[in-house]
Design an enzyme around this catalytic site. Sequence first.
Site: not given
Length: 719
Positions: A186, A208, A429-431, A499-500, A518, A524
């Site tokens: 990122e 980050n 969504h699964h963070e 993501h990430e 992502e 973002e």
Amino acid sequence: MKKMTIGAFLLTMMFGGANAQSLKSPDGKFEMDFQLKQGVPYYNLKFNGKTVVEDSKLGLRIFKDSSIKFASEIAKPEDAQFDLNSGFTKTAEKKDSKNETWQPILGEKKNYINHYNELAVTLNQSSTDRSIVVKFRLFNDGLGFRYEFPQQKNLNYFVIREEDSEIDFPSDMKAWWMVADYDSQEYKYQETKVSEIPSRWPQAADANASQTLIKDAVQSPLMLKVEGKEPLYINVAEAAVLDYPASHLEVDAKNFKFKTHLTADRQGAKGYMQTPMVTPWRTIIVAPKAEDVMDSKMIFNLNEPTKYTDTSYIKPTKYMGVWWEMIIGKSQWAYGQPESNVRLGETDFTKLTPNGNHGANNTKVKDYIDFASENGFQGLLIEGWNVGWEDWFGRSKEYVFDFITPYPDFDIKMLNEYAHSKGIDLIMHHETSGSATNYERWADKAFQLMNKYGYKSVKTGYVGDIIPRGEHHYSQWTINHYYRIAEKANEYKIMVNSHESVRPTGESRTYPNYISAEAARGTEYEAFGGNNPDHQTILPFTRWMGGSMDYTPGIFQTKLDYYFHGDKRFVKTTLAKQLALYVTMYMPLQMAADLPENYKKHMDAFQFIKDVAADWDDTKILSAEPGDYVVTARKAKGTENWFVGGITDENKRDYTVDFSFLDKGKKYEAIIYEDGKDADYIDNPQSYNIYKKQITSKSKINFKMVRSGGFAISVKPVK
Ligand code: NOJ
Ligand code: CA
């Protein structure tokens, strides 16, 4: 140009050519040689007779012991005798070729052409009696090579210390790069000469949530340009990074030379191998035109076809989300007071004092469902629906989320029924907060819950340091985790947007339900520290080379002082450029990221986002230069409709679209969305014009893009 030392010259005279194996691309434009110089393997690459890559070394260093504890303790100088980089003789050589056409499940074109000539050289190291194969594939757009380790008595299990695949360029070049890191991609892109990378490097990183920087190294894919009268564009990347760490590129700025640097794990090891096994492909795409590099499908071709038996559930999806409002800080993921000390299984969330600003509440979600449904979307992402967000960030807490328990104000049954009654599928969504172990523990139950309520896709996330602690986002274990989750999701017929996670390197061919990721600086970041106006002109040449990105465009209210008086943050594009991104960026999972209230003020411009397709029969990169501009035309799947998008960097730019890609003799109606005359990404981002025009394949339309501006066109045949 680099000068050859006398020693190198003599070596070339003695050994060059004599034992070299050559390979040509199917069209004959590329030629490569493989040779052993005193037992050390080298390759080179020529394009149209000119050297693109000089003789470059190949090989790997491995540990003596395959049950290592800590690399730093056991790596001894005498281990060098075990390295797979010298003392070789050639024992076999095999040529092969392939010319096939395959259809991606979701893609930029209906057909991808996989056409190459192959050379596989078997090398034996007599001191250890170990054999490896170096396999080269030469396509009409570049070279891929990898190492293969057949099963054998003396090379059964081994651990890699480092892969030392070199790419030695003859001269300095322009480079679009970002700092290398084991945990984050990122970062902002830098545009410098290769020779200037070390001096720019220290200023090129910002903070980050998880980062492990590798000094003086850059990320892959790396974009390069040999400037001059006959420019050459070169993309250095990798393909099929499976059961192996992701690689970075160490820079030797004086010699314009790059070398692989694999992501280490906590022990300092870089790949646990059990033969038979192969490494990922190292890729070098070369073309005189930047457009052809962007258009290359070589990285996908180097991945294996899928083994999935049912892919009918994998569909392009346009979605909105209860999301941007959390990203900018207007509402919250958490239900309770921020920083409350919560514990799953113990904290009674119905008794928590609400913070009064929880985004994912029944009333708001229903409003979003209504708006998404009225405007023809298929999906709605809702973040912050599940308990645990109160203390998720920056704690290295193993058990933050269970992925199955909704907050008290999120009625999962009612909301899914409501959504389905309006033709919308909610997106789960699964963070994981980086706790991959915890996610694996819960994945089955979480996917069963999704099946029960009819969710079709999940957005996963890995914010923060990975747990198991000491693993990195791009190490072998964690990469295996991402694809284990993809396979598990396939069992439940669920699509994944991660993501990430690690940047994709063409794996969507093998895991087609892994439809997006992502793994770069997305929209973002406009709220976290800003993206440069040229960012979106570099991404298609770098991050996108191996697969689609969930960039989340579509922000109409670019200035955040609209929400918070005096807030200086803003999205650094015009509104028209936001529209163009739907075409210049390939996204089968395509978000309209802004709030409904902002779209309601610009329904005329919003029409483009409603109309644009997410899956394509054809793509033509009309014009592109990394760091400057991109103009792309795409033909929507199964229709005669075309969409065109053009974007520019911080410079205003004129561009004339030549519609000769349209069918001859047919009449089309074009709806044109362009920057207003007085538009400007800083002073007046919301100024745009919309008009209609009848066109044919002979038409040309000129656009005046303002600073960080753009244009978007939808084209339909007139019946
Ligand atoms: C970072 C992701 O990129 C973003 O989309 C998400 O909303 C947050 N993590 C929270 O999971
Ligand atoms: Ca530029």
